[in-house]
Design an enzyme around this catalytic site. Structure first.
Site, PDB file in Angstrom:
ATOM      1  N   SER A 450       0.869  -1.176   0.000  1.00  0.00           N
ATOM      2  CA  SER A 450       0.000   0.000   0.000  1.00  0.00           C
ATOM      3  C   SER A 450       0.907   1.226   0.000  1.00  0.00           C
ATOM      4  CB  SER A 450      -0.860   0.012   1.263  1.00  0.00           C
ATOM      5  OG  SER A 450      -1.603  -1.171   1.329  1.00  0.00           O
ATOM      6  N   CYS A 643      -7.092  -0.748   7.405  1.00  0.00           N
ATOM      7  CA  CYS A 643      -5.989  -1.310   6.626  1.00  0.00           C
ATOM      8  C   CYS A 643      -5.108  -2.187   7.510  1.00  0.00           C
ATOM      9  CB  CYS A 643      -5.160  -0.189   6.002  1.00  0.00           C
ATOM     10  SG  CYS A 643      -3.766  -0.840   5.047  1.00  0.00           S
ATOM     11  N   ASP A 688      -8.465  -2.104   3.055  1.00  0.00           N
ATOM     12  CA  ASP A 688      -7.269  -2.442   2.289  1.00  0.00           C
ATOM     13  C   ASP A 688      -6.525  -3.428   3.184  1.00  0.00           C
ATOM     14  OD1 ASP A 688      -5.179  -2.372   0.449  1.00  0.00           O
ATOM     15  OD2 ASP A 688      -4.247  -0.616   1.361  1.00  0.00           O
ATOM     16  N   TRP A 690      -4.760  -7.488   3.996  1.00  0.00           N
ATOM     17  CA  TRP A 690      -4.030  -8.604   3.402  1.00  0.00           C
ATOM     18  C   TRP A 690      -3.705  -9.668   4.419  1.00  0.00           C
ATOM     19  CZ3 TRP A 690      -2.020  -3.568   3.710  1.00  0.00           C
ATOM     20  CH2 TRP A 690      -1.015  -3.361   4.678  1.00  0.00           C
TER      21      TRP A 690
END
Ligand code: FAD
Length: 690
Positions: A450, A643, A688, A690
């Site tokens: 990011s 995030c 966002d 992961w």
């Protein structure tokens, strides 16, 4: 035992025959390299190729196509494995196809004696992968216009589906579910279950293996296929190019495509063509010795690349020299590492995953995911090539017994070389055809980060904030190290003339192929994302970013500080950040103060330290304390961003926010959850993770 030796001799003879076939030709004198593959032509590769799958299968005599929608290479790998298995076990004439390379208007003319498989990953917030966007829109769109419009339109289509998803995301496996629904709606016939693999539970590989067996039986029934003894058949022919050496200008030493080889690299830079970007600055963000977090600034001014705040940058890593050595060594390829070879697909629809002619060293270093977790199916395939009976028996057991495999591999975080060495006690595996290695391992994937800068503040300089993957594993001599982050660490140490760079880090070939990355360069491309600030800066924003999850928010806050300096009315900018201890890993501690100066009371940083006191404080706890204000900002159409860690944090934040809304607005928790859901669908809540 005699039979096994015979097996190997026979296999060897087949392989030699194949090689002889390909070296016998009189091609060598021709100027065009007959073994050069499509890769070499970079972007021109697709020109003139038919996008008609029905025609293509007819021409090449195929009766089974396996389409993949892949972002990180796993779906593509599964597609190749199905193609191979369909051929070797059932005699299907299979081909693998990238969804991006075909049109789907004529899917209604797909012959009923053939089968189409769809291996579809879901990306991010229930989105199709980049290569599946057009396919997805066409098939799930309101009125897919098929060419002949039979009734039902896809009444002839026999299909198989498997989805790759992550249950920690809101839209779990939505890609495969929606495609399956659309196909059913159009009257197509699914064979077997619509399989779903779950990366979130860490069971992707096992879900795939468990799904495919009943699928094959159903397919065999439907198409009247006979299962036969699977014999290994190489997909690729490996040809020694004795007249070439690493000195020869046409030999790829790790260059990603022909333009890079010829030194004429130019844009557009994308997932097929990286920009070799200078790193202008790199530094350490943590103050502790045993953990590293890197801040890296990449200069894109020499390219036409651009980015927007909230986008992702992809780093194309190189494998560590230590791992390359270990891999080549256990396969008995160390002496041949710089020999030049060409790799040729033995059947027209297979693709060589890297440009050739090249060397074993370059393939392993630049193009193969040699450090990744080992696939159980690959272990099964390799059993036939074990150096001794004991090793063979162990490989068969590992390949067929799921629990045993997990017990033996997972705790050690073995990669393939580590596992092979363990199984054979170091004896070399010289019988493995190199084709099996190319087929069995993934392509080395770029890693996404990011972007942690604002394009308003630094349009030509992209910042990355990456924590280095480095963990001690009980029973292992060396720590486990992540591929890309340790490569970046090595680059940072070199750039800063670090007095004690790690021995492991020194093994990376930081100069790149033919020293083309000299002067601290790294291959990159940019991926645009939907993770964006509101276009109106006066709207409030709430950001939840513990650890490296703070990366995009550094960009967001940087941008709002700049907007404030430019005189724009900037709304409340509330950031929740978490780390272990303020004196260890408080990233950008001083920068926040600068932004505070620019933004005044419009900016507030709320911290959560998990190891400062005996009580573990996480961002979601602090969020709870801010219930009133958070609810108020949301009522003013504020945006909410999360995030970082998908597995735990993002989920808990979602749950906490639903509770906050329920309490503050006096509605039930179920209603609170519904409100969060609708915030997500209207993009007021963005993730966002992961
Ligand atoms: P890898 O080598 O890829 O290993 C990663 C993990 O895979 C390991 O920790 C381990 O769990 C597992 N693994 C690998 N090999 C094995 C093995 N042999 N056996 C068992 N397990 C294994 N990261 C950041 O630090 N900052 C960011 O801003 C950021 N943004 C991201 C944005 C997006 C959209 C995505 C998808 C990811 C982002 N990431 C970010 C994560 C990043 O892309 C990488 O995954 C991360 O840096 C690790 O990469 P690596 O190559 O060092 O580790």
């Amino acid at each position: 035992a005699e039979l096994d030796t015979l097996d190997i001799i026979v296999l060897g003879a087949i392989l030699l025959g194949t090689l002889a076939y390909f070296t016998k030709g009189t091609y060598w004198g021709v100027t065009k390299d007959p073994y050069a593959n499509a890769f070499a032509n970079a972007n021109g590769a697709k020109a003139g190729k038919s996008r008609n799958i029905v025609e293509k299968m007819e021409e090449s005599g195929k009766n089974c196509v396996i389409f993949y929608g892949s972002q990180t290479g796993t779906a593509e790998d599964y597609a190749s494995r199905l193609a191979k298995e369909g051929k070797s076990r059932f005699g299907l004439e299979t081909m693998v196809a990238d969804l991006e390379e075909y049109d789907f208007e004529n899917l209604d003319t797909f012959p009923s004696d053939k089968v189409a498989m769809f291996i579809l990953a879901t990306y991010g917030e229930g989105e199709p992968t980049d290569n599946a966007v057009d396919f997805y829109e066409f098939v799930t769109g309101e009125d897919a216009a098929f060419s002949e419009s039979n009734d039902p339109a896809l009444g002839n289509l026999n299909y198989v589906t498997f989805g790759l998803g992550n249950n920690t995301y809101e839209h779990y496996n939505s890609m495969v579910r929606n495609v399956d629904k659309a196909f059913t709606k159009f009257g197509a016939h699914r064979i077997g279950e619509a399989g779903e693999g779950d990366d979130g539970a860490g069971t992707m590989e096992e879900d795939f293996l468990a799904w495919k067996e009943p699928m094959w039986s159903a397919l065999a029934d439907k198409m009247g296929l006979q299962e036969r003894e699977a014999v290994y058949e190489p997909v690729f022919g490996i040809v020694d190019r004795e007249n070439l050496s690493v000195e020869s200008p046409e030999v790829y030493l790790g260059e990603p495509n022909k333009m890079h080889l010829e030194g004429t690299a130019k844009g557009p830079f994308n997932a097929h063509n990286p920009y070799i970007a200078p790193i202008v600055e790199s530094r350490e963000l943590f103050s502790v010795k045993d953990r590293n977090c890197l801040h890296v600034d990449v200069d894109i001014s020499g390219s036409k690349l651009s980015y927007q705040t909230g986008d992702h940058i992809a780093i194309w890593p190189t494998n560590a020299g230590d791992e390359v050595d270990r891999f080549l060594d256990i396969l008995g390829l160390k002496e041949k590492r710089h020999n030049v070879i060409s790799v040729k697909a033995l059947e027209p629809t297979a693709k060589v995953p890297f440009p050739t002619p090249t060397t074993y060293d370059a393939i392993v270093r630049y193009h193969m995911e040699i450090c990744a977790p080992v696939s159980r199916q690959f272990v099964s395939t390799l059993a036939a090539f074990a150096p001794n009976e004991e090793a063979k028996a162990e490989m068969v057991k590992l390949g067929s017994d799921k629990d045993y495999f997990h017990e033996k591999t997972i705790p050690h975080l073995f990669n393939i070389a580590g596992l092979l060495a363990k199984v054979s006690s170091g004896e070399k595996w010289t019988n493995i055809p190199f084709s099996a290695v190319i087929e069995g391992l993934n392509k080395l994937q770029p890693r996404y980060y990011s972007i942690s800068s604002s394009s308003l503040v630094q349009p030509k300089k992209i910042s990355i904030t990456a924590v280095v993957e480095n963990q001690m594993v009980p029973g292992r001599e060396e720590p486990f190290r992540g591929v890309a982050t340790n490569y970046l660490l090595a680059l940072k140490q070199k750039q800063n003339g670090d007095p004690n760079p790690e021995a492991f880090g020194k093994t990376y070939e930081l100069l790149g192929p033919r020293n083309k990355y000299d002067g601290i360069h790294v291959p990159v491309h940019v991926r645009h994302s939907n993770f964006k600030l509101p276009s109106d800066p006066s709207k409030p924003v709430i950001m939840i970013g513990p650890g490296t999850g703070v990366a995009p928010f550094r960009g967001f806050v940087q941008e709002r500080a700049k907007q404030a300096q430019n005189g724009a009315p900037v709304g409340k900018t509330l950031l929740f950040f978490g780390c272990r201890k303020p004196e260890e890993d408080f990233m950008y501690e001083n920068e926040w103060k600068e932004y505070k100066e620019a933004l005044g009371d419009k900016f507030e940083l709320v911290t959560a330290f998990s190891r400062q006191t005996s009580k573990k404080v996480y961002v979601q706890h602090r969020l709870q304390e801010y219930s009133k204000e958070v609810n108020e900002l949301l009522s003013q159409k504020g945006f909410f961003y999360v995030c970082g860690d998908a597995a735990n944090m993002a989920r808990e934040v979602n749950a906490v926010l639903a509770k906050i809304i329920a309490t503050e607005r006096g509605v039930t928790e179920a209603k609170g959850e519904d409100i969060v859901k609708s915030m997500r669908s209207s993009n007021q809540y963005q993730e966002d993770v992961w």
